[in-house]
Write a protein that holds these residues in place. Sequence first.
Motif, PDB file in Angstrom:
ATOM      1  N   VAL A 177       0.714  -1.052   0.014  1.00  0.00           N
ATOM      2  CA  VAL A 177       0.111  -0.158   0.008  1.00  0.00           C
ATOM      3  C   VAL A 177       1.042   1.269  -0.116  1.00  0.00           C
ATOM      4  O   VAL A 177       1.416   1.592   1.028  1.00  0.00           O
ATOM      5  N   SER A 178       1.116   1.841  -1.223  1.00  0.00           N
ATOM      6  CA  SER A 178       2.124   2.644  -1.354  1.00  0.00           C
ATOM      7  C   SER A 178       1.551   4.334  -0.538  1.00  0.00           C
ATOM      8  O   SER A 178       2.072   4.891   0.019  1.00  0.00           O
ATOM      9  N   ASN A 179       0.056   4.650  -0.920  1.00  0.00           N
ATOM     10  CA  ASN A 179      -0.435   5.826  -0.209  1.00  0.00           C
ATOM     11  C   ASN A 179      -1.845   5.381   0.433  1.00  0.00           C
ATOM     12  O   ASN A 179      -2.669   5.243  -0.422  1.00  0.00           O
ATOM     13  N   PRO A 180      -1.931   5.294   1.588  1.00  0.00           N
ATOM     14  CA  PRO A 180      -3.036   5.062   2.317  1.00  0.00           C
ATOM     15  C   PRO A 180      -4.391   5.903   2.178  1.00  0.00           C
ATOM     16  O   PRO A 180      -5.373   5.751   2.202  1.00  0.00           O
ATOM     17  N   ASP A 181      -4.073   7.246   1.842  1.00  0.00           N
ATOM     18  CA  ASP A 181      -5.019   8.244   1.336  1.00  0.00           C
ATOM     19  C   ASP A 181      -5.680   8.134   0.056  1.00  0.00           C
ATOM     20  O   ASP A 181      -6.804   8.710  -0.117  1.00  0.00           O
ATOM     21  N   LEU A 182      -5.097   7.104  -0.740  1.00  0.00           N
ATOM     22  CA  LEU A 182      -6.025   7.017  -1.983  1.00  0.00           C
ATOM     23  C   LEU A 182      -7.009   5.799  -1.643  1.00  0.00           C
ATOM     24  O   LEU A 182      -7.666   5.497  -2.525  1.00  0.00           O
ATOM     25  N   ILE A 183      -6.789   5.347  -0.368  1.00  0.00           N
ATOM     26  CA  ILE A 183      -7.968   4.150  -0.257  1.00  0.00           C
ATOM     27  C   ILE A 183      -8.979   4.900   0.609  1.00  0.00           C
ATOM     28  O   ILE A 183      -8.527   5.259   1.690  1.00  0.00           O
ATOM     29  N   ASP A 184     -10.124   4.632   0.393  1.00  0.00           N
ATOM     30  CA  ASP A 184     -11.294   5.354   1.095  1.00  0.00           C
ATOM     31  C   ASP A 184     -11.352   4.956   2.412  1.00  0.00           C
ATOM     32  O   ASP A 184     -11.535   5.691   3.302  1.00  0.00           O
ATOM     33  N   GLN A 185     -11.241   3.694   2.742  1.00  0.00           N
ATOM     34  CA  GLN A 185     -11.489   3.090   3.944  1.00  0.00           C
ATOM     35  C   GLN A 185     -10.080   3.824   4.994  1.00  0.00           C
ATOM     36  O   GLN A 185     -10.475   3.938   6.196  1.00  0.00           O
ATOM     37  N   CYS A 186      -8.849   3.607   4.231  1.00  0.00           N
ATOM     38  CA  CYS A 186      -7.877   3.978   5.417  1.00  0.00           C
ATOM     39  C   CYS A 186      -8.013   5.622   5.555  1.00  0.00           C
ATOM     40  O   CYS A 186      -7.655   6.152   6.800  1.00  0.00           O
ATOM     41  N   LYS A 187      -8.378   6.405   4.440  1.00  0.00           N
ATOM     42  CA  LYS A 187      -8.465   7.811   4.696  1.00  0.00           C
ATOM     43  C   LYS A 187      -9.567   8.114   5.826  1.00  0.00           C
ATOM     44  O   LYS A 187      -9.655   8.973   6.603  1.00  0.00           O
ATOM     45  N   ARG A 188     -10.979   7.220   5.556  1.00  0.00           N
ATOM     46  CA  ARG A 188     -11.939   7.586   6.444  1.00  0.00           C
ATOM     47  C   ARG A 188     -11.715   7.204   7.908  1.00  0.00           C
ATOM     48  O   ARG A 188     -12.162   7.802   8.680  1.00  0.00           O
ATOM     49  N   GLU A 189     -10.741   6.171   8.196  1.00  0.00           N
ATOM     50  CA  GLU A 189     -10.360   5.701   9.564  1.00  0.00           C
ATOM     51  C   GLU A 189      -9.266   6.591   9.977  1.00  0.00           C
ATOM     52  O   GLU A 189      -8.896   6.252  11.178  1.00  0.00           O
ATOM     53  N   GLY A 190      -8.760   7.433   9.254  1.00  0.00           N
ATOM     54  CA  GLY A 190      -7.613   8.201   9.565  1.00  0.00           C
ATOM     55  C   GLY A 190      -6.215   7.523   9.990  1.00  0.00           C
ATOM     56  O   GLY A 190      -5.753   7.530  11.050  1.00  0.00           O
ATOM     57  N   PHE A 191      -5.890   6.557   9.060  1.00  0.00           N
ATOM     58  CA  PHE A 191      -4.739   5.919   8.901  1.00  0.00           C
ATOM     59  C   PHE A 191      -3.496   6.440   9.250  1.00  0.00           C
ATOM     60  O   PHE A 191      -2.611   6.376  10.272  1.00  0.00           O
ATOM     61  N   LEU A 192      -3.116   7.538   8.444  1.00  0.00           N
ATOM     62  CA  LEU A 192      -2.036   8.202   8.419  1.00  0.00           C
ATOM     63  C   LEU A 192      -2.141   9.145   9.611  1.00  0.00           C
ATOM     64  O   LEU A 192      -0.931   9.526  10.271  1.00  0.00           O
ATOM     65  N   GLU A 193      -3.355   9.564   9.950  1.00  0.00           N
ATOM     66  CA  GLU A 193      -3.405  10.538  11.174  1.00  0.00           C
ATOM     67  C   GLU A 193      -3.222   9.805  12.584  1.00  0.00           C
ATOM     68  O   GLU A 193      -2.381  10.358  13.517  1.00  0.00           O
ATOM     69  N   ARG A 194      -3.529   8.566  12.471  1.00  0.00           N
ATOM     70  CA  ARG A 194      -3.065   7.430  13.817  1.00  0.00           C
ATOM     71  C   ARG A 194      -1.540   7.448  13.592  1.00  0.00           C
ATOM     72  O   ARG A 194      -1.257   7.411  14.631  1.00  0.00           O
ATOM     73  N   ILE A 195      -0.996   7.053  12.543  1.00  0.00           N
ATOM     74  CA  ILE A 195       0.295   7.051  12.560  1.00  0.00           C
ATOM     75  C   ILE A 195       1.059   8.266  13.233  1.00  0.00           C
ATOM     76  O   ILE A 195       2.042   8.302  13.876  1.00  0.00           O
ATOM     77  N   LYS A 196       0.558   9.505  12.677  1.00  0.00           N
ATOM     78  CA  LYS A 196       1.504  10.790  13.005  1.00  0.00           C
ATOM     79  C   LYS A 196       1.071  11.046  14.704  1.00  0.00           C
ATOM     80  O   LYS A 196       1.980  11.247  15.184  1.00  0.00           O
ATOM     81  N   GLU A 197      -0.107  10.457  15.053  1.00  0.00           N
ATOM     82  CA  GLU A 197      -0.591  11.048  16.480  1.00  0.00           C
ATOM     83  C   GLU A 197       0.200  10.120  17.476  1.00  0.00           C
ATOM     84  O   GLU A 197       0.778  10.368  18.435  1.00  0.00           O
ATOM     85  N   GLU A 198       0.738   8.810  16.831  1.00  0.00           N
ATOM     86  CA  GLU A 198       1.471   7.928  17.824  1.00  0.00           C
ATOM     87  C   GLU A 198       2.981   8.141  17.517  1.00  0.00           C
ATOM     88  O   GLU A 198       3.782   7.280  18.186  1.00  0.00           O
ATOM     89  N   ASP A 199       3.357   9.054  16.846  1.00  0.00           N
ATOM     90  CA  ASP A 199       4.971   9.197  16.541  1.00  0.00           C
ATOM     91  C   ASP A 199       5.453   9.441  17.649  1.00  0.00           C
ATOM     92  O   ASP A 199       5.187  10.270  18.622  1.00  0.00           O
ATOM     93  N   GLY A 200       6.505   8.745  18.219  1.00  0.00           N
ATOM     94  CA  GLY A 200       7.214   9.004  19.349  1.00  0.00           C
ATOM     95  C   GLY A 200       6.911   8.367  20.478  1.00  0.00           C
ATOM     96  O   GLY A 200       7.574   7.990  21.799  1.00  0.00           O
ATOM     97  N   GLU A 201       5.766   7.286  20.226  1.00  0.00           N
ATOM     98  CA  GLU A 201       5.216   6.180  21.366  1.00  0.00           C
ATOM     99  C   GLU A 201       6.395   4.982  21.232  1.00  0.00           C
ATOM    100  O   GLU A 201       6.931   4.843  20.227  1.00  0.00           O
ATOM    101  N   GLY A 202       6.224   4.285  22.365  1.00  0.00           N
ATOM    102  CA  GLY A 202       6.856   2.881  22.121  1.00  0.00           C
ATOM    103  C   GLY A 202       5.723   1.978  22.439  1.00  0.00           C
ATOM    104  O   GLY A 202       4.606   2.028  22.361  1.00  0.00           O
ATOM    105  N   CYS A 203       6.182   0.671  22.524  1.00  0.00           N
ATOM    106  CA  CYS A 203       5.318  -0.547  22.451  1.00  0.00           C
ATOM    107  C   CYS A 203       5.963  -1.645  23.267  1.00  0.00           C
ATOM    108  O   CYS A 203       7.050  -2.047  23.024  1.00  0.00           O
ATOM    109  N   ASN A 204       5.136  -2.267  24.083  1.00  0.00           N
ATOM    110  CA  ASN A 204       5.399  -3.490  24.766  1.00  0.00           C
ATOM    111  C   ASN A 204       4.641  -4.464  24.370  1.00  0.00           C
ATOM    112  O   ASN A 204       3.487  -4.307  24.399  1.00  0.00           O
ATOM    113  N   ILE A 205       5.203  -5.710  23.588  1.00  0.00           N
ATOM    114  CA  ILE A 205       4.530  -6.676  23.110  1.00  0.00           C
ATOM    115  C   ILE A 205       4.721  -8.000  23.956  1.00  0.00           C
ATOM    116  O   ILE A 205       6.130  -8.163  24.192  1.00  0.00           O
ATOM    117  N   TYR A 206       3.965  -8.919  24.290  1.00  0.00           N
ATOM    118  CA  TYR A 206       4.160 -10.026  25.023  1.00  0.00           C
ATOM    119  C   TYR A 206       3.341 -11.229  24.721  1.00  0.00           C
ATOM    120  O   TYR A 206       1.966 -10.652  24.306  1.00  0.00           O
TER     121      TYR A 206
END
Length: 386
Positions: A177-206
């Motif tokens: 998926v080269s550009n999520p903004d060209l996909i209606d579902q990703c644009k509608r759900e704010g995929f890139l906005e969520r990525i930018k919002e979580e920028d700088g965060e970390g993750c604990n996976i177990y």
Amino acid sequence: MDSIMSKLRNLDAYPKINEDFYSRTLSGGVITLASSVVMILLFISELRLYLHASTETKLIVDTSRGETLRINFDITFPALPCSMLSLDAMDISGEQHLDVRHDIIKKRLDTQGNVIGTRQDGIGAPKIENPLQKHGGRLEHNETYCGSCYGAEESDEECCNSCEDVREAYRKKGWAVSNPDLIDQCKREGFLERIKEEDGEGCNIYGFLEVNKVAGNFHFAPGKSFQQSGVHVHDLLAFQKDSFNLSHHINRLAFGDYFPGVVNPLDRAHWTQKTPSGMYQYFIKVVPTVYSDLRGHTIQTNQFSVTEHFKTGDVGRFQSLPGVFFFYDLSPIKVTFTEEPVSFLHFLTNVCAIVGGVFTVSGILDSFIYHGQRAIKKKMELGKFN
């Protein structure tokens, strides 16, 4: 003071020849007291060994077949958001588990390492009332929603109603998926906005993985994975980032259940990335292990050793996939630990040896001191007489 000396002298357990048969000395009392303390300490040590079972270790050829290997892990990525992080597992038999989610828990972390409230994937910007339909028009009243998969659907009846559905359909096709903004579902759900919002965060996976008991690897990497011309790659273009910080802290990594005395060399291991991107690799040799306790309870588990290597990579050309890889291989030798009780006769023999040995050494020491003192005393008397 004299009474204390007299009482201590009465403790002398080593009578002297002639007058030595009944003569008690201060040095003899001190040695008796010291030897008694030593005997008590050695007795307590021997009693502790008797109460705790001994462990017998054996090496045998591992002939087990058709078993599975359980991998327990708890890893923290302080600079990689959970929305980017995915887990894949594959082995030499050809079996693959891509974007593993079952038995896996992710926790979003802020810059201080504190847990942020979790939320379900796919929730982003508010949905519009009439999303784009598969046929190209907008959702009409009383019409069932069926989103387009943008050419990745496997049948005419297939619908992609979320950004995740589209990305999964693309993964199956081996597309990125080269550009999520060209996909209606990703644009509608704010995929890139969520990525930018979580920028700088970390993750604990177990969680844990259940894999075939053959050589393989599992890895943590950004993006959704797919096969392209027989090569395992990850969709990194969707994140619109040039580098990924893969610094990580391994809280726990174990191949199987815990047993007494086990040492997992990667527990509390830490690595900090100093280059823009790259692949961090752990090469693990897994040794099958069987632990049997006194009650006959058996634990089928594993031990392992590890070496580490970091390989820099060019993300733009996919020369090496950025991620943390764990390559594991299995040893053909199995180690067995068996708890065995110490017999009472063995304990009694050791106690007798302790008492006899301490008493003999103390007697020799007391005799040496006593006769030395007498010889010195006689020389002093002879010197005075002359």
